[in-house]
Every structure is written in structure tokens, then in C-alpha cells.
Motif scaffolding. Structure first.
Motif, mmCIF file in Angstrom:
data_model
loop_
_atom_site.group_PDB
_atom_site.id
_atom_site.type_symbol
_atom_site.label_atom_id
_atom_site.label_comp_id
_atom_site.label_asym_id
_atom_site.label_seq_id
_atom_site.Cartn_x
_atom_site.Cartn_y
_atom_site.Cartn_z
ATOM 1 N N THR A 163 0.830 -1.209 0.000
ATOM 2 C CA THR A 163 0.000 0.000 0.000
ATOM 3 C C THR A 163 0.866 1.260 0.000
ATOM 4 O O THR A 163 0.605 2.219 -0.737
ATOM 5 C CB THR A 163 -0.933 -0.015 1.241
ATOM 6 N N THR B 129 0.720 3.701 -3.263
ATOM 7 C CA THR B 129 -0.097 4.911 -3.133
ATOM 8 C C THR B 129 0.544 6.009 -2.296
ATOM 9 O O THR B 129 0.598 7.162 -2.719
ATOM 10 C CB THR B 129 -1.467 4.548 -2.492
ATOM 11 N N GLN C 212 -5.873 4.746 0.615
ATOM 12 C CA GLN C 212 -5.874 3.434 -0.029
ATOM 13 C C GLN C 212 -6.756 2.444 0.733
ATOM 14 O O GLN C 212 -7.491 1.663 0.125
ATOM 15 C CB GLN C 212 -4.453 2.898 -0.152
ATOM 16 N N ASP D 89 -10.202 3.117 -0.179
ATOM 17 C CA ASP D 89 -10.458 2.622 -1.532
ATOM 18 C C ASP D 89 -10.739 1.126 -1.508
ATOM 19 O O ASP D 89 -11.643 0.638 -2.187
ATOM 20 C CB ASP D 89 -9.214 2.889 -2.398
#
Lengths: 160, 331
Positions: B178, B182, B219, B222
Motif C-alpha cells: 500500500t 499509493t 488506499q 479505496d
């Protein structure tokens, strides 16, 4: 001697390559452009580690461009190759910076870009300009280029 | 998920017009690209297809913590960060075999894979050309180039690709992926802006940390949305990440329950849709979504704490405005 030099260069790249990517560089010891560059570097006065690093930079650029130019047709395999090419190019940048060759990045960026533009436009192109530009950079940086031998000129003619 | 960002830029008094103009200029001012070139056409279409422009906004906010805020070099860096992000999306879509981006066909669908790969490459090389050609302050150039290399982004992609349907993925591996995919570029955007305006190094580090926390929260949210929202709201099948083999935080948390774990372990590429539908239902009902949101909230809280530590700088309010924008998205 030249083959050993190229072999040493690949070993150095392998040592510095982040392991998480799981990439193994297949040492292309007989690549004619790489051999030509190795010969040229041997004719220039510089520390051996610089020679190795410069050849490593050049090898990474060639490798990245070739991976992206020869993508497999299978979408999943193509995706992997796209990532491999991206990774090799970003590693080239890190490697060049780490070894003090920001000037090389500046010299090569426009010609690498021109190759990519031509490839996007489906125009014929090869890596000859990148080869020439790298040689130009080395000549400019080290200025103490020894006179080239006749054999060396012949190799250059063949590949460039 | 596309959110209009005009209100954010208005609140921060950042000119979207200038950001977009600088972005377009990167390609239109390139003498090597012909006016009718597929490269120019593709890049302009990508830029004009929108996007939240969060990274350039972050560069500009970061610069407000320094003594030379919002100078031309800051706007150029802002455009460069967005250009790198856009280039990575072009290649991402090929990797993910995604047919659409922001509701429009992906570049490799409107052209072909080979062209799209080279257009993405062009964008990266153009950025390098611009950054490395600057002769002033060589050390800073090296720093900027080093922080903008996409090695970590690629490593994040490898980690994602190599862990499809890997239900033994550890939380540590998930966080690393992650961060690579991101958070790093967000953190870097703020940090670069601060450095470009000659902010105090300690402040630049705090801004990096703020961007990192925000990126991680972003993230996680998301990942939650993918499982939480309906197909209609997402514009793609609910649980598309899981169907694609992505083991995300809510999945990992749900797997703490043995019955769910054993169901999830049956999933593989080519497993029937019904098995995925059931898995998504189990995850939704397990409380894992709420727990993942809590984790996201913890990241947000840490980010907020940093804004308070920077309260001596008037620009900390801009950081808080950005925080509120993300908070709305995360809750």
C-alpha cells in the motif's frame, strides 16, 4: 577480457537490484552494442568501478527499451513485461544517481524519449542514437580517450 | 471513484487552470513531438480527461511552508508529479487489463498496447528530460530525481501481482504494498514542494509523514469502497479487487474468523461468480469493513496531529483543508 567485464557488470547489477522485484537479469554477454561499449570504456582512463557503472547504466537502458519493444501477445504476460520494463528503467535512474551519473541521465533522456516517440508512432527506430549519445557523453566527460584501434572502428561501423 | 475537486482548489486558492496549462505545456512545448502526433493527442486526452490533481495540489501546499512559496519551479514540479502519476496509470491499466479509466476507454483500448506503453514511457522520459536539464542546484536536482523515480511504485505492483489469491498474505506485506503503490507519491509531492520553497528540513519531513498517513488512509478507504459499495455506485462489479485476486485489509481482517477464512481460501482465478458473491457477503457481514475504516481513521488521526504540530505556520490551515477533503472521502 571484454566478456569478463560484461559479466562483472551484470554481477554488480544483480547485487544492487532490489530483490523484491524477483527479476533476474539474463546476462547477454554477446550483445554487439554492449560489447562495443565495453571496448570503448576500456580505452578510456577511469576507475574500473566507474567503467562498470557506466556499462551497467547503458545495459539497463537497452534492456528496458527492448522489453517494451517486444511485448508478448498474451495480455497477462504483456502486463508483466510492461512492469519489468518500467522497473528496469527506474532502476537505471537510481543506479545512475547512486554512482554519480546525473549528467548521463540528462544526456540520454532526450534520445531515449525520441526512440519512444518513434515507437509510439510505429516508425522504424533502433538504439543507435542512444549508443552514439552514450559514447558522446563518455568522450566529453573523460576527454582522455585513447586513439581507437582499427578493429574497434570496424565494430563501431557494424553496430552504429 | 471521481470526485470534483474544484471546491478543494478554490478553498486553497490554487489555480487549476494554471496546473492544467502547465501540464499541457509539458507536451505542447516539446519540439520533438509533432502537432499531429499520436503522442501529443494521447497525452492531451489523458490530461483533459480530468482527475483530482491531488498530487500537484500537495506540491503547492508543501511549498507554502517554505520561504519561496509557489514560484514557477513549484508549479513545474507540481505538473511533473501529476505527469508521472498519469503515466503510471496508463501502464497500470495495461497491467490490470482495465478497459476503462474515468468512465472513458483506457488508452490501450483506444490505441493498442504497444502505443500506450510508449506513450506512458514518453511521459516519464519527458519529465526526466525537463528535470535533469536544469543546471541550477545540482544537489537538489539529484534529490528530486531520486525521489521521483518509480522503483517503489513498480515494487508495489510486483507485490500486488505476485500475491494474487495469496490468502497467506501478512498485514506487513499489505502495508508495504500500500505504501509503495499509493502513499509514497503523495508524501513525496508534499516533501518536494517544501524542499523547492526552501522549507526547514524538519518541516519537510513532517509534511512527508503527513502525506504518507493520508495516502495510507486513502488506499484503505479505496479497498473498503470496493467491497462496500454497489456495482452501480462503483461503475464496476462490487468486489472487483477480490475477484481480481487482491487480498486487501478488509479481507485480511475478515479472515480472522475461521469459517470465512476457509470460504475465502476456495477462491481462485476462474472460481464461479457465485463463490465470490458469497465471499463478499460474508466479508460485509463480518464487521471487517468497520474495522478497516477504524484503521483508516487512525491514519487520519495521525495526519491531523501533524497539522497541529505545524500550527506555527499559516499554511497548516491548508493542510487541514486537505485533511478535511480526505476525511469526507474516508467517512
Amino acid at each position: 577480457m571484454i566478456t569478463q567485464f560484461i559479466q562483472d557488470m551484470y554481477e554488480q547489477l544483480e547485487r544492487e537490484l532490489p530483490q523484491q522485484a524477483g527479476i533476474q537479469l539474463n546476462a547477454d554477454l554477446y550483445n554487439i552494442r554492449l560489447q562495443d561499449m565495453a571496448v570503448r570504456l576500456h580505452h578510456v582512463e577511469m576507475a574500473h568501478k566507474e567503467r562498470l557503472a557506466l556499462l551497467g547504466c547503458y545495459a539497463l537502458v537497452l534492456l528496458s527499451l527492448r522489453i517494451h519493444d517486444q511485448l508478448p501477445t498474451d495480455p497477462a504476460a504483456a502486463g508483466r513485461s510492461v512492469l519489468d520494463g518500467d522497473f528496469i528503467m527506474s532502476f537505471y535512474l537510481q543506479f545512475a544517481l547512486r554512482h554519480g551519473f546525473i549528467d548521463l541521465i540528462a544526456e540520454l533522456a532526450p534520445v531515449i524519449k525520441q526512440v519512444q516517440i518513434k515507437r509510439a508512432e510505429r516508425k522504424q527506430t533502433d538504439e543507435a542514437h542512444i549508443h552514439k549519445q552514450t559514447v558522446k557523453y563518455i568522450t566529453k566527460r573523460y576527454k582522455k580517450l585513447y586513439p581507437l584501434t582499427q578493429t574497434f572502428k570496424q565494430v563501431t561501423y557494424d553496430v552504429v | 471513484m471521481t470526485l470534483s475537486n474544484s471546491s478543494l482548489s478554490d478553498q486553497l486558492q490554487i489555480s487549476m487552470k494554471q496546473i492544467n496549462r502547465d501540464l499541457e505545456r509539458i507536451v505542447t512545448a516539446d519540439p520533438d513531438v509533432a502537432s499531429r502526433s499520436i503522442v501529443r493527442k494521447s497525452v492531451l486526452e489523458l490530461i483533459r480527461s480530468g482527475g483530482k490533481r491531488l498530487r500537484p495540489i500537495m506540491v503547492i501546499i508543501g511549498s507554502r511552508f517554505g520561504i519561496k512559496p509557489e514560484r514557477t519551479n513549484v508549479y513545474q514540479l507540481a505538473a511533473v508529479c501529476e505527469f508521472i502519476h498519469a503515466a503510471s496509470l496508463v501502464h497500470d491499466d495495461i497491467l490490470d487489463q482495465a478497459d476503462t479509466r474515468r468512465g472513458q476507454p483506457s488508452l490501450h483500448k483506444t490505441t493498442n498496447v504497444q502505443t500506450a506503453v510508449q506513450v506512458g514511457n514518453y511521459m516519464m522520459s519527458r519529465v526526466l528530460e525537463l528535470l535533469s536539464a536544469r543546471t541550477k542546484d545540482r544537489d537538489r536536482n539529484i534529490d528530486e530525481l531520486a525521489s521521483l523515480t518509480t522503483t517503489q511504485l513498480c515494487l508495489g505492483e510486483y507485490q500486488q501481482m505476485d500475491n494474487r489469491y495469496n490468502f497467506d498474505l501478512t498485514l506487513e506485506q499489505y502495508w508495504e504494498k500500500t505504501r509503495n503503490k499509493t502513499a509514497i507519491l503523495m508524501a513525496t509531492s508534499l516533501h518536494l514542494g517544501a524542499r523547492a520553497s526552501e522549507a526547514d528540513e524538519e518541516v519537510a519531513k513532517q509534511l512527508y509523514e503527513f502525506g504518507d498517513q493520508l495516502g495510507m488512509a486513502f488506499q484503505v478507504r479505496d479497498d473498503v469502497l470496493d467491497l462496500q459499495q454497489s456495482a452501480e455506485a462503483l461503475g464496476k462489479p462490487a468486489g472487483a479487487d477480490l475477484r481480481n485476486g487482491q487480498v486487501t485489509l478488509p479481507v485480511l481482517l475478515a479472515m480472522e474468523e475461521p469459517a470465512i477464512e476457509s470460504h475465502l481460501r476456495k477462491l481462485h482465478e476462474g472460481a464461479p461468480d457465485q463463490l465470490f458473491d458469497e465471499a463478499i457477503k460474508l466479508i460485509r457481514n463480518s464487521g471487517a469493513i468497520e474495522r478497516a475504516l477504524e484503521v483508516s481513521h487512525t491514519f487520519m488521526q495521525r495526519a491531523w496531529d501533524i497539522t497541529e504540530q505545524l500550527a506555527d505556520y499559516p499554511a497548516h490551515r491548508d493542510l487541514q483543508t486537505l485533511w478535511h477533503y480526505f476525511e469526507k472521502r474516508t467517512y
